[in-house]
Scaffold this motif. Structure first.
Motif, PDB file in Angstrom:
ATOM      1  N   ARG A 121     -21.326  25.324  37.193  1.00  0.00           N
ATOM      2  CA  ARG A 121     -20.280  25.602  38.181  1.00  0.00           C
ATOM      3  C   ARG A 121     -19.329  26.731  37.761  1.00  0.00           C
ATOM      4  NH1 ARG A 121     -16.039  21.653  41.053  1.00  0.00           N
ATOM      5  NH2 ARG A 121     -14.643  23.321  41.710  1.00  0.00           N
ATOM      6  N   TYR A 122     -18.984  26.787  36.465  1.00  0.00           N
ATOM      7  CA  TYR A 122     -17.970  27.759  36.040  1.00  0.00           C
ATOM      8  C   TYR A 122     -18.619  28.924  35.312  1.00  0.00           C
ATOM      9  CZ  TYR A 122     -14.841  23.977  37.234  1.00  0.00           C
ATOM     10  OH  TYR A 122     -14.193  22.983  37.902  1.00  0.00           O
ATOM     11  N   GLU A 123     -18.539  30.076  35.941  1.00  0.00           N
ATOM     12  CA  GLU A 123     -19.228  31.242  35.414  1.00  0.00           C
ATOM     13  C   GLU A 123     -18.709  31.620  34.026  1.00  0.00           C
ATOM     14  OE1 GLU A 123     -21.924  32.669  36.455  1.00  0.00           O
ATOM     15  OE2 GLU A 123     -21.820  34.211  34.919  1.00  0.00           O
TER      16      GLU A 123
ATOM     17  N   VAL B 162     -20.728  21.608  34.344  1.00  0.00           N
ATOM     18  CA  VAL B 162     -19.643  22.591  34.251  1.00  0.00           C
ATOM     19  C   VAL B 162     -20.209  23.980  33.940  1.00  0.00           C
ATOM     20  CG1 VAL B 162     -17.867  20.912  33.670  1.00  0.00           C
ATOM     21  CG2 VAL B 162     -19.069  22.054  31.843  1.00  0.00           C
TER      22      VAL B 162
ATOM     23  N   GLY C 261     -10.447  33.645  33.518  1.00  0.00           N
ATOM     24  CA  GLY C 261     -10.926  32.815  34.624  1.00  0.00           C
ATOM     25  C   GLY C 261      -9.825  31.951  35.220  1.00  0.00           C
TER      26      GLY C 261
ATOM     27  N   ARG D 133      -7.765  29.838  33.640  1.00  0.00           N
ATOM     28  CA  ARG D 133      -7.589  28.511  33.018  1.00  0.00           C
ATOM     29  C   ARG D 133      -6.970  28.675  31.653  1.00  0.00           C
ATOM     30  NH1 ARG D 133      -9.510  24.864  36.978  1.00  0.00           N
ATOM     31  NH2 ARG D 133     -10.872  26.173  38.243  1.00  0.00           N
TER      32      ARG D 133
ATOM     33  N   LEU E  60     -10.279  21.464  34.084  1.00  0.00           N
ATOM     34  CA  LEU E  60     -10.957  22.136  35.188  1.00  0.00           C
ATOM     35  C   LEU E  60     -10.568  21.450  36.494  1.00  0.00           C
ATOM     36  CD1 LEU E  60     -14.394  22.490  33.395  1.00  0.00           C
ATOM     37  CD2 LEU E  60     -12.694  24.283  33.709  1.00  0.00           C
ATOM     38  N   ASP E  61     -11.290  21.787  37.562  1.00  0.00           N
ATOM     39  CA  ASP E  61     -10.939  21.228  38.865  1.00  0.00           C
ATOM     40  C   ASP E  61     -11.182  19.724  38.935  1.00  0.00           C
ATOM     41  OD1 ASP E  61     -10.229  23.700  39.653  1.00  0.00           O
ATOM     42  OD2 ASP E  61     -12.126  24.159  40.653  1.00  0.00           O
TER      43      ASP E  61
END
Lengths: 296, 333
Positions: free
Chosen positions: B308-310, B305, B251, B253, B267-268
């Motif tokens: 938002r994050y698959e 999170v 992903g 990261r 994360l963002d």
């Protein structure tokens, strides 16, 4: 008696002078070292404790000013020297190799990890006196190999992973085809039963026996596959574990490669820099006036 | 006479006669005594009914949060019917919880859930704009001594939280929240709508906490940085962290090592997740694994999170047996 005494006296005076000179030489050596340490002149310390290496690498002279006997004087305090010298060296390495993370494991002894990511690899030890990395050969080889495989756009474990995946697919197929095998077994059993009930003419006996044998073989073959299928779940689980391990290693090495490329451009450049580490470091000590400032 | 009299009195025993508690033994009373007693019961019953209407008025119209709570609490256990007087048209006790939630949010200008009434099932229910195509919500009364009620999605039966007016307790159910919002709705409902619904749940918790001093356990919804999301399984195998490491890399990261060597994931917009082992040094006991989510604004929780994050969502769901965030075992099992 008197004569020999005079000779001996003269000899003794000479011996005294020589010893005194020798001791003075050692004192001077140690005095110079002590001053170098007081002045935090790490370059001079390096020159004093391993003159051979210094002249070979820095002066590039074949016959250096090595003072091996005097150098032996400090061999038993090498750990302390290492501890002292590590301060500036580690600061230098942190700039040059930002992806190596050092960890002290004893007086003057350090090991280092590659990266600051999860489950990073222990990559080797640092020889502070020689200013040299002693890489863990297994881990280093994996990294070298990974760079080599880049040309084939493969990762280190790509082949193993694809082999394990196709194995897993076969195992899954074995599990999925259970129903089909059950029908087939039923059919074969019926055929066998029919065969047993049929009247066989003597001249057909061998042919019938052959047919029977074929069916028996087929049945045992199917049962064998059943047994394999029963074990397949466990194998698939094992397989998944192995694939995870391998993917993790690929991910780790991927990060390592990225780090090296970001800093050095290529693996060859990285290796060349490691090769010239001693020289580069001494040059840096000269250029930065011994990195004294970073120490204070 | 006495036989003829007794007959009509039976009409006024709608439930069972055990409910009737005459102040004195009826057989010992004279006829006029009986009449007076009967009339007193009626008066009391009317008074009881009248009280109810006052409370209902209060629930619907008050602008004071305290009065609102008072009314809801009283109505949620109110016995409107008596042995002498029954009301054929009634709302159920659980309906008052729904009304309370709407009014509470309205008083804070945050009413987004719509209170609907179903003629078919003869009940009130909550509909949330954006997710109303997928289901609706009601309160289910907890009929044991524990009391209180569970806010339940009707079609799936998922109980999102437990609310108890008496004990001032609100407990979210991490399993149901995960199952409903991250699994059930994942394909059907837009992320924004789910996020809106999450904010609605957080509002309920925050207002109950601020206005009435409720003890609230948000579990995985808690956006505070100090929130520790306790994993239900105390033994987190390294292989599960390995999996996160690999999936995070896919992903884009990196799972890094933070201070104390615990794995962290950046994360963002400055959001950082940390997985860590908790240890009680005083008593030298391992307290199992926990997750923390940091962000500058204290606005992002574990749920956010995951939404938002698959790659985090799939990692969490695939390893739910180990990773599931603990809910209060007293109310959810």
């Amino acid at each position: 008696m008197a004569n020999s005494n005079t000779v001996s006296d003269r000899e003794h005076v000479q011996a005294t002078q020589e010893l005194s000179k020798a001791v003075a030489n050692k004192i001077r050596y140690l005095q110079t070292l002590a001053t170098a340490i007081d002045n935090k002149d790490d370059r001079l310390v390096y020159q004093l404790i391993d003159g051979d290496r210094y002249s070979e690498q820095i002066v590039q002279a074949k016959h250096g000013s090595a003072d091996t006997d005097n150098e032996n004087l400090v061999s038993d305090i090498a750990a302390k020297l290492g501890q002292y010298l590590s301060a500036n060296l580690l600061a230098y390495l942190a700039e040059t190799y930002p992806f190596f993370y050092f960890e002290q494991i004893g007086l003057g002894k350090f090991q280092f990890y590659f990266g600051n990511w999860w489950d990073r690899r222990l990559f080797g030890e640092l020889d502070v006196i020689k200013v040299q990395f002693i890489f863990d050969s297994t881990e280093y080889e994996k990294l070298r190999r990974a760079f080599e495989l880049e040309g084939q756009s493969k990762r280190l474990n790509s082949d193993k992973i694809s082999m394990l995946s196709s194995q897993a697919d076969q195992l899954q197929a074995l599990i999925d085809s259970q129903e089909q095998r059950d029908t087939e077994k039923e059919k074969t059993r019926l055929q066998l039963k029919k065969l047993a009930q049929e009247k066989v003419m003597p001249w057909e006996a061998s042919k019938a026996k052959e047919a029977k044998q074929q069916l028996v073989n087929q049945l045992s073959n199917l049962t064998e596959q059943d047994e394999k299928a029963q074990d397949a779940y466990r194998l698939i689980k094992d397989n998944e574990k192995k694939v995870l391990e391998l993917s993790k290693e690929d991910t780790l090495i991927g990060y390592e490669k990225q780090s090296i490329i970001a800093k050095f451009g290529s693996f060859d450049a990285f290796e060349a820099r490691c090769e010239s580490l001693y020289r580069d470091y001494i040059a840096d000590l000269i250029a930065t006036n011994g990195r004294k400032n970073t120490n204070e | 006479m006495s036989r003829e009299y007794e007959k009509p009195t039976e009409v006024f025993k709608p439930h069972n006669s055990a409910d009737v508690e005459p102040t004195e033994n009826a057989t010992t009373l004279s006829t006029s005594g009986r009449l007076i007693s009967y009339n007193d019961q009626l008066k009391d019953s009317l008074e009881n009914g009248y009280n109810f209407t006052k409370l209902l008025d209060q629930l619907i119209t008050t602008t004071s949060t305290n009065e609102l709570f008072e009314a809801a609490q009283a109505l949620s256990t109110y016995q409107l019917d008596t042995a002498y007087l029954t009301f054929p048209q009634q709302y159920s006790q659980s309906d008052f919880y729904l009304i309370f939630i709407n009014r509470l949010l309205a008083l804070h200008d945050r009413e987004r859930v719509i209170l609907q009434s179903s003629d078919r099932y003869n009940e009130l229910y909550h509909e949330f704009p954006g997710i109303n195509s997928a289901g609706y919500f009601i309160f289910k009364l907890e009929n044991t001594v524990q009391g209180g009620a569970y806010y339940t999605e009707k079609t799936t039966g998922e109980a999102l939280f437990y609310l108890n007016f008496e004990k001032h307790v609100l407990r979210f159910n991490s399993r149901a929240v995960t199952q409903l919002l991250l699994v059930e709705y994942h394909e059907k409902i837009s992320q924004d709508a789910i996020k809106g619904f999450e904010n609605y749940l957080l509002d309920i918790g925050n207002f109950l906490k601020e206005d009435y001093g409720f003890d609230v356990d948000f579990t995985l919804l808690d956006p505070s940085n100090s929130a520790v999301y306790q994993l239900a399984d105390p033994n987190l195998p390294n292989s599960i962290i390995d999996r996160l490491f690999v999936e995070a890399a896919n992903g884009g990261r990196m799972l890094e090592l933070g201070e104390n060597s615990s794995p962290i994931l950046k994360l963002d917009s400055g959001t950082v997740i940390e997985l860590f082992e908790q240890h009680n040094y005083e008593d030298d006991i391992d307290l199992g694994w926990g997750i923390k989510v940091y962000d500058q604004q204290h606005k992002i929780g574990w749920f956010d999170v995951l939404l938002r994050y698959e790659f985090l969502r799939s990692w969490y769901l695939e390893n739910l047996n180990t990773l599931e965030i603990q809910s209060d075992a007293l109310y959810f099992n």
